[in-house]
Design a protein around this motif. Structure first.
Motif, PDB file in Angstrom:
ATOM      1  N   ASP A 207      -0.179  63.826 118.785  1.00  0.00           N
ATOM      2  CA  ASP A 207       0.212  63.366 117.451  1.00  0.00           C
ATOM      3  C   ASP A 207       0.221  64.572 116.507  1.00  0.00           C
ATOM      4  O   ASP A 207      -0.835  65.136 116.203  1.00  0.00           O
ATOM      5  CB  ASP A 207      -0.772  62.297 116.959  1.00  0.00           C
TER       6      ASP A 207
ATOM      7  N   LEU B   1       0.390  65.888 112.995  1.00  0.00           N
ATOM      8  CA  LEU B   1       0.271  65.488 111.593  1.00  0.00           C
ATOM      9  C   LEU B   1       1.278  66.283 110.758  1.00  0.00           C
ATOM     10  O   LEU B   1       1.688  67.384 111.132  1.00  0.00           O
ATOM     11  CB  LEU B   1      -1.142  65.741 111.078  1.00  0.00           C
ATOM     12  N   GLU B   2       1.638  65.721 109.602  1.00  0.00           N
ATOM     13  CA  GLU B   2       2.624  66.386 108.752  1.00  0.00           C
ATOM     14  C   GLU B   2       2.151  67.767 108.316  1.00  0.00           C
ATOM     15  O   GLU B   2       2.941  68.718 108.220  1.00  0.00           O
ATOM     16  CB  GLU B   2       2.931  65.521 107.523  1.00  0.00           C
ATOM     17  N   GLU B   3       0.846  67.895 108.100  1.00  0.00           N
ATOM     18  CA  GLU B   3       0.315  69.193 107.663  1.00  0.00           C
ATOM     19  C   GLU B   3       0.497  70.261 108.749  1.00  0.00           C
ATOM     20  O   GLU B   3       0.691  71.444 108.449  1.00  0.00           O
ATOM     21  CB  GLU B   3      -1.162  69.060 107.283  1.00  0.00           C
ATOM     22  N   SER B   4       0.431  69.853 110.015  1.00  0.00           N
ATOM     23  CA  SER B   4       0.620  70.814 111.113  1.00  0.00           C
ATOM     24  C   SER B   4       2.076  71.269 111.173  1.00  0.00           C
ATOM     25  O   SER B   4       2.356  72.444 111.453  1.00  0.00           O
ATOM     26  CB  SER B   4       0.200  70.202 112.450  1.00  0.00           C
TER      27      SER B   4
ATOM     28  N   GLU C 283       2.592  73.796 108.522  1.00  0.00           N
ATOM     29  CA  GLU C 283       2.005  75.089 108.894  1.00  0.00           C
ATOM     30  C   GLU C 283       2.901  75.825 109.908  1.00  0.00           C
ATOM     31  O   GLU C 283       3.122  77.036 109.788  1.00  0.00           O
ATOM     32  CB  GLU C 283       0.606  74.866 109.493  1.00  0.00           C
TER      33      GLU C 283
ATOM     34  N   VAL D 214      -4.773  65.157 118.468  1.00  0.00           N
ATOM     35  CA  VAL D 214      -4.169  65.241 117.141  1.00  0.00           C
ATOM     36  C   VAL D 214      -4.026  66.722 116.783  1.00  0.00           C
ATOM     37  O   VAL D 214      -4.995  67.482 116.824  1.00  0.00           O
ATOM     38  CB  VAL D 214      -5.033  64.511 116.087  1.00  0.00           C
TER      39      VAL D 214
ATOM     40  N   ASP E  24      -3.505  69.203 113.933  1.00  0.00           N
ATOM     41  CA  ASP E  24      -3.552  69.320 112.470  1.00  0.00           C
ATOM     42  C   ASP E  24      -3.395  70.786 112.056  1.00  0.00           C
ATOM     43  O   ASP E  24      -3.212  71.678 112.895  1.00  0.00           O
ATOM     44  CB  ASP E  24      -4.845  68.721 111.900  1.00  0.00           C
ATOM     45  N   ARG E  25      -3.484  71.050 110.774  1.00  0.00           N
ATOM     46  CA  ARG E  25      -3.304  72.406 110.263  1.00  0.00           C
ATOM     47  C   ARG E  25      -4.353  73.368 110.846  1.00  0.00           C
ATOM     48  O   ARG E  25      -4.043  74.502 111.204  1.00  0.00           O
ATOM     49  CB  ARG E  25      -3.397  72.403 108.729  1.00  0.00           C
ATOM     50  N   THR E  26      -5.575  72.869 110.951  1.00  0.00           N
ATOM     51  CA  THR E  26      -6.665  73.709 111.474  1.00  0.00           C
ATOM     52  C   THR E  26      -6.377  74.139 112.904  1.00  0.00           C
ATOM     53  O   THR E  26      -6.599  75.304 113.276  1.00  0.00           O
ATOM     54  CB  THR E  26      -8.008  72.947 111.409  1.00  0.00           C
ATOM     55  N   TYR E  27      -5.911  73.203 113.716  1.00  0.00           N
ATOM     56  CA  TYR E  27      -5.619  73.513 115.121  1.00  0.00           C
ATOM     57  C   TYR E  27      -4.540  74.602 115.201  1.00  0.00           C
ATOM     58  O   TYR E  27      -4.652  75.548 115.979  1.00  0.00           O
ATOM     59  CB  TYR E  27      -5.145  72.246 115.848  1.00  0.00           C
TER      60      TYR E  27
END
Length: 449
Positions: free
Chosen positions: A373, A375-378, A381, A425, A427-430
């Motif tokens: 999945d 996320l939009e933030e990813s 980035e 998931v 995300d931006r951090t990943y």
């Protein structure tokens, strides 16, 4: 084709390509003009020439994809070539004409496949009958006299044959081996040379194929393989290659599309660089008669290039379109400049098109029961990183997204078979954890991203 109005064509292109509306409109009009030309009187029809297109823009912004999708919409033979390859010493004249020979070969294969679809069922039935003949030979033969001549009769119980047919179709005979006889052309030679003569060998084999006799060859194979081999043989018998060839040549002449990439690489530099420019201008002059309209000899007969649509493209970072020889410039009356891609474009490319990269990677990993999945933030980035790396290093447009996603998902792809119904998931951090160290090191990102 009647329903393919310019607006519809652009809408179809929008499903796969983000932005570049000017280029889409130009190719849509060019394609519609072909439809319009077919409705003119015979006298005027020959006078209407295709409006060839010159696309100007950096790599990876959709130039090739627009042309390729256009040819799919039109069901037209399509070939992409790189102008820079024509600079190879000793191959200039041959290679330029080989564009049309290759396009004709593509057209023949396209038409042949269309004809094959229409005869597949009949060929399959004939192959099935041949397999049944092998599985169930004549049960008994007998003779009886009838006045002055004898009649030979063959019995084959219908119920047994139909039972075998059911078993054949249900796969119950798949493990059984049978002897089949197929006919092949016997060629008296192998590879002539490993230095650029493969085309010559293929042409010789093609010419001799009609002269040399068929050579029967026996094979012991399993029933499924026998069905495939016999179906191919029956299909070849049913195909009318003369009709296919004529149709293919007409399709090339009336609707063929040639995409000439990197045409700026054969443009002159215009500032006294006389040495290399001689060969560049020579390539342009070799291209000129093909684009203007000439007749090229192919193994399928002469092919006229007058109404083939040529789409040329180049980044033109160093050279300018005006550095092309005037005669060639005049043969590309439609000029379209494509925009460089930024963060917002990358974001849309990742998620919007029918073949969006996020959809592709998600589907690929889902085959291993790994659900991803984004996320939009990813996605934000990833788009920022693509824009940043393109600015700092070589700008390769949307192709940068492929390299970034491959690096981002490298570990997941490697471990996917061992994950049991895993969900992940992104995300931006990943994204930052995986890519930040590479992005910050310009030398490293130059080689890895």
């Amino acid at each position: 084709m009647d329903n393919l109005t310019p607006r519809k064509i652009v809408e179809e292109l929008d499903r796969y390509i983000i932005g570049q509306n000017n280029a889409k409109k130009a190719v849509a009009i060019a394609l519609r003009n072909r439809w319009r030309r077919q409705r003119l009187s015979a006298e005027l029809k020959d006078e209407v020439l295709p409006k060839n297109i010159l696309m100007i823009g950096p790599t990876g912004v959709g130039k090739t994809e627009i042309s390729r999708r256009l040819s799919k919409l039109a069901g037209a033979p399509f070939l992409k070539v790189e102008a820079s390859k024509f600079t190879e010493v000793g191959y200039v004249g041959r290679d330029v004409e080989s564009m049309i020979r290759d396009l004709t070969e593509i057209s023949v294969n396209m038409v042949k496949n269309e004809h094959l679809e229409s005869i597949t069922e009949k060929a399959r039935q004939l192959a099935e009958e041949r397999v049944l003949d092998i599985l169930l030979p004549a049960s008994r033969m007998f003779r009886h006299s009838n006045s002055e001549h004898e009649v030979l009769a063959r019995e084959r119980p219908k119920d047994t044959r139909e039972r075998l047919r059911d078993e054949l179709r249900n796969g119950k005979l798949d493990a059984r081996y049978i002897d089949i006889e197929i006919r092949e052309k016997s060629m008296p030679f192998g590879v002539i040379s490993n230095v650029g003569l493969e085309d010559l060998e293929m042409n010789l084999k093609s010419m001799l194929g009609n002269i040399l006799p068929d050579k029967p060859k026996r094979k012991k194979v399993k029933v499924p393989e026998a069905l495939v081999l016999l179906e191919q043989e029956e299909s070849n018998k049913l195909l009318d290659m003369e009709k296919i060839t004529k149709e293919a040549v007409v399709r090339v002449e009336e609707s063929g599309i040639v995409f000439i990439d990197e045409i700026d690489k054969v443009a002159g530099r215009g500032q006294g660089h006389h040495g290399p420019d001689v060969s560049r201008e020579g390539v342009q002059r070799d291209l000129l008669p093909i684009v203007e309209g000439s007749t090229v000899t192919t193994k399928y007969g002469p092919v006229k290039t007058v109404h083939i649509l040529f789409i040329a493209s180049g980044a033109f970072h160093i050279a300018k379109p005006s550095d092309l020889i005037p005669e060639l410039q005049g043969r590309f009356p439609i000029r379209v400049e494509l925009d460089a891609l930024g963060k917002d474009d990358f974001k849309r490319i990742l998620i919007e098109p029918n073949n969006a990269l996020i959809k592709q990677y998600t589907a690929l990993l889902a085959t291993e029961n790994v659900i991803i999945d984004f996320l939009e933030e990813s996605i934000d980035e990833i788009s920022e990183i693509a824009e940043s790396v393109n600015d700092k290093t070589e700008n390769i447009g949307a192709r940068r997204l492929h390299t970034i996603l491959e690096k981002l998902l490298e570990d997941i792809s490697f471990e996917a078979p061992e994950r049991q119904n895993g969900e992940l998931v992104i995300d931006r951090t990943y994204v930052r954890d995986k890519l930040d160290s590479i992005v910050k090191d310009e030398d490293l990102s130059r080689y890895i991203l």
